[in-house]
Write a protein that holds these residues in place. Sequence first.
Motif, PDB file in Angstrom:
ATOM      1  N   ASN A 137       0.778  -1.200   0.091  1.00 52.73           N
ATOM      2  CA  ASN A 137       0.022   0.054  -0.001  1.00 52.73           C
ATOM      3  C   ASN A 137       1.020   1.364  -0.001  1.00 52.73           C
ATOM      4  O   ASN A 137       0.363   2.286   0.177  1.00 52.73           O
ATOM      5  CB  ASN A 137      -1.041  -0.094   1.075  1.00 52.73           C
ATOM      6  CG  ASN A 137      -1.914  -1.302   1.144  1.00 52.73           C
ATOM      7  OD1 ASN A 137      -2.448  -1.527   0.258  1.00 52.73           O
ATOM      8  ND2 ASN A 137      -2.204  -1.914   2.146  1.00 52.73           N
ATOM      9  N   GLN A 138       2.089   1.070  -0.431  1.00 54.09           N
ATOM     10  CA  GLN A 138       2.866   2.410  -0.557  1.00 54.09           C
ATOM     11  C   GLN A 138       3.363   2.495  -2.108  1.00 54.09           C
ATOM     12  O   GLN A 138       4.336   3.262  -2.557  1.00 54.09           O
ATOM     13  CB  GLN A 138       4.134   2.213   0.173  1.00 54.09           C
ATOM     14  CG  GLN A 138       3.845   1.965   1.819  1.00 54.09           C
ATOM     15  CD  GLN A 138       5.244   1.886   2.471  1.00 54.09           C
ATOM     16  OE1 GLN A 138       6.066   2.468   2.181  1.00 54.09           O
ATOM     17  NE2 GLN A 138       4.961   1.194   3.672  1.00 54.09           N
ATOM     18  N   LYS A 139       2.446   1.824  -3.130  1.00 49.81           N
ATOM     19  CA  LYS A 139       2.923   1.921  -4.533  1.00 49.81           C
ATOM     20  C   LYS A 139       3.965   1.531  -4.923  1.00 49.81           C
ATOM     21  O   LYS A 139       4.539   1.960  -5.805  1.00 49.81           O
ATOM     22  CB  LYS A 139       2.588   3.452  -5.034  1.00 49.81           C
ATOM     23  CG  LYS A 139       1.185   3.880  -4.581  1.00 49.81           C
ATOM     24  CD  LYS A 139       0.421   4.623  -5.606  1.00 49.81           C
ATOM     25  CE  LYS A 139      -0.833   5.275  -5.287  1.00 49.81           C
ATOM     26  NZ  LYS A 139      -1.696   4.219  -5.878  1.00 49.81           N
ATOM     27  N   ILE A 140       4.717   0.504  -4.248  1.00 43.62           N
ATOM     28  CA  ILE A 140       5.873  -0.074  -4.610  1.00 43.62           C
ATOM     29  C   ILE A 140       5.742  -0.781  -5.926  1.00 43.62           C
ATOM     30  O   ILE A 140       6.537  -0.581  -6.931  1.00 43.62           O
ATOM     31  CB  ILE A 140       6.572  -1.006  -3.624  1.00 43.62           C
ATOM     32  CG1 ILE A 140       6.467  -0.400  -2.181  1.00 43.62           C
ATOM     33  CG2 ILE A 140       7.861  -1.636  -4.263  1.00 43.62           C
ATOM     34  CD1 ILE A 140       7.693   0.745  -2.078  1.00 43.62           C
ATOM     35  N   GLY A 141       4.606  -1.625  -5.999  1.00 39.41           N
ATOM     36  CA  GLY A 141       4.431  -2.427  -7.335  1.00 39.41           C
ATOM     37  C   GLY A 141       4.282  -1.412  -8.375  1.00 39.41           C
ATOM     38  O   GLY A 141       4.680  -1.580  -9.557  1.00 39.41           O
ATOM     39  N   GLN A 142       3.651  -0.342  -8.204  1.00 41.63           N
ATOM     40  CA  GLN A 142       3.369   0.484  -9.125  1.00 41.63           C
ATOM     41  C   GLN A 142       4.462   1.090  -9.669  1.00 41.63           C
ATOM     42  O   GLN A 142       4.688   1.373 -10.904  1.00 41.63           O
ATOM     43  CB  GLN A 142       2.439   1.849  -8.853  1.00 41.63           C
ATOM     44  CG  GLN A 142       1.756   2.714 -10.000  1.00 41.63           C
ATOM     45  CD  GLN A 142       1.099   2.088 -11.019  1.00 41.63           C
ATOM     46  OE1 GLN A 142       0.053   1.391 -10.702  1.00 41.63           O
ATOM     47  NE2 GLN A 142       1.780   2.170 -12.129  1.00 41.63           N
ATOM     48  N   LYS A 143       5.311   1.329  -8.973  1.00 39.57           N
ATOM     49  CA  LYS A 143       6.643   1.921  -9.111  1.00 39.57           C
ATOM     50  C   LYS A 143       7.475   1.150 -10.177  1.00 39.57           C
ATOM     51  O   LYS A 143       8.291   1.439 -10.810  1.00 39.57           O
ATOM     52  CB  LYS A 143       7.467   2.437  -7.881  1.00 39.57           C
ATOM     53  CG  LYS A 143       7.000   3.728  -7.272  1.00 39.57           C
ATOM     54  CD  LYS A 143       7.535   3.971  -5.814  1.00 39.57           C
ATOM     55  CE  LYS A 143       6.961   4.986  -5.272  1.00 39.57           C
ATOM     56  NZ  LYS A 143       7.743   5.347  -3.843  1.00 39.57           N
ATOM     57  N   VAL A 144       7.675  -0.085  -9.679  1.00 39.42           N
ATOM     58  CA  VAL A 144       8.216  -1.346 -10.675  1.00 39.42           C
ATOM     59  C   VAL A 144       7.593  -1.114 -12.049  1.00 39.42           C
ATOM     60  O   VAL A 144       8.410  -1.154 -12.948  1.00 39.42           O
ATOM     61  CB  VAL A 144       8.258  -2.619  -9.897  1.00 39.42           C
ATOM     62  CG1 VAL A 144       8.771  -3.727 -10.721  1.00 39.42           C
ATOM     63  CG2 VAL A 144       8.880  -2.605  -8.496  1.00 39.42           C
ATOM     64  N   LEU A 145       6.250  -1.316 -12.036  1.00 35.93           N
ATOM     65  CA  LEU A 145       5.714  -1.249 -13.487  1.00 35.93           C
ATOM     66  C   LEU A 145       5.894   0.131 -14.183  1.00 35.93           C
ATOM     67  O   LEU A 145       6.100  -0.136 -15.345  1.00 35.93           O
ATOM     68  CB  LEU A 145       4.059  -1.492 -13.220  1.00 35.93           C
ATOM     69  CG  LEU A 145       3.603  -2.842 -12.774  1.00 35.93           C
ATOM     70  CD1 LEU A 145       2.155  -3.068 -12.544  1.00 35.93           C
ATOM     71  CD2 LEU A 145       4.332  -3.888 -13.627  1.00 35.93           C
ATOM     72  N   ASP A 146       5.981   1.220 -13.352  1.00 37.32           N
ATOM     73  CA  ASP A 146       6.514   2.427 -14.263  1.00 37.32           C
ATOM     74  C   ASP A 146       7.958   2.060 -14.670  1.00 37.32           C
ATOM     75  O   ASP A 146       8.413   2.617 -15.783  1.00 37.32           O
ATOM     76  CB  ASP A 146       6.425   3.645 -13.189  1.00 37.32           C
ATOM     77  CG  ASP A 146       5.036   3.853 -12.732  1.00 37.32           C
ATOM     78  OD1 ASP A 146       4.075   3.720 -13.614  1.00 37.32           O
ATOM     79  OD2 ASP A 146       4.897   4.612 -11.934  1.00 37.32           O
ATOM     80  N   TYR A 147       8.859   1.612 -13.900  1.00 40.11           N
ATOM     81  CA  TYR A 147      10.273   1.259 -14.067  1.00 40.11           C
ATOM     82  C   TYR A 147      10.149   0.441 -15.287  1.00 40.11           C
ATOM     83  O   TYR A 147      10.906   0.685 -16.462  1.00 40.11           O
ATOM     84  CB  TYR A 147      10.992   0.844 -13.108  1.00 40.11           C
ATOM     85  CG  TYR A 147      12.270   0.275 -13.497  1.00 40.11           C
ATOM     86  CD1 TYR A 147      13.369   1.102 -13.420  1.00 40.11           C
ATOM     87  CD2 TYR A 147      12.611  -0.974 -14.007  1.00 40.11           C
ATOM     88  CE1 TYR A 147      14.879   0.680 -13.917  1.00 40.11           C
ATOM     89  CE2 TYR A 147      13.845  -1.426 -14.227  1.00 40.11           C
ATOM     90  CZ  TYR A 147      14.800  -0.623 -14.316  1.00 40.11           C
ATOM     91  OH  TYR A 147      16.146  -0.981 -14.709  1.00 40.11           O
ATOM     92  N   ILE A 148       9.215  -0.528 -15.374  1.00 41.23           N
ATOM     93  CA  ILE A 148       9.551  -1.382 -16.679  1.00 41.23           C
ATOM     94  C   ILE A 148       9.124  -0.570 -17.889  1.00 41.23           C
ATOM     95  O   ILE A 148       9.772  -0.681 -18.781  1.00 41.23           O
ATOM     96  CB  ILE A 148       8.314  -2.790 -16.274  1.00 41.23           C
ATOM     97  CG1 ILE A 148       8.942  -3.424 -15.159  1.00 41.23           C
ATOM     98  CG2 ILE A 148       8.147  -3.247 -17.583  1.00 41.23           C
ATOM     99  CD1 ILE A 148       7.934  -4.567 -14.899  1.00 41.23           C
TER     100      ILE A 148
END
Length: 178
Positions: free
Chosen positions: A83-94
Amino acid sequence: MELRRITRMEDPQLPEVIVLYQQAFPASERREVNQLKRLIAGQSSMFFHVIEEGGKLAGLFVYWKLADFYYLEHLAVCPEMRNQKIGQKVLDYIREHLSGEHLLEVEPAVDEITTRRINYYRRNGYEIVEKQYRQPAYDNPEKSYPLWLMSNRDYPDRRELAEHIQVIKEEVYYKPCL
């Protein structure tokens, strides 16, 4: 968010990341630890990353550079970092750093959690491209499990998708078992 690739079995953070790996994925969806360590140290096409946020372990991300596409194998966030948008940041990195085609496996939509996961990937530009896919077992290529494949692009030519599936099976599942 920072991604740091692990390439040595002696990496001091590896034991902690392996615990997360074992907790985040059922046995059928992960490798045996010794096999994983051998791949980390010896397979240049596999990228095993620690995800760090604010200097703390936040998760892991594993992908493969195969032929002319990327296969996104594992993404897990530590429970205390969710719930800290870590997964979203990884997808943005991708999206920003791994240009081209991406393929990933998801569990079929059978309940609220699996449906939410699929919708999450959809919101990030991925669509289901194959529902008849069977993931070979990591420890025994004779066994397999039903999963769906998602991609960031469409496959009007189904032969191309079939070729990419064959590359994934050979490079990610069959060859490491040898």
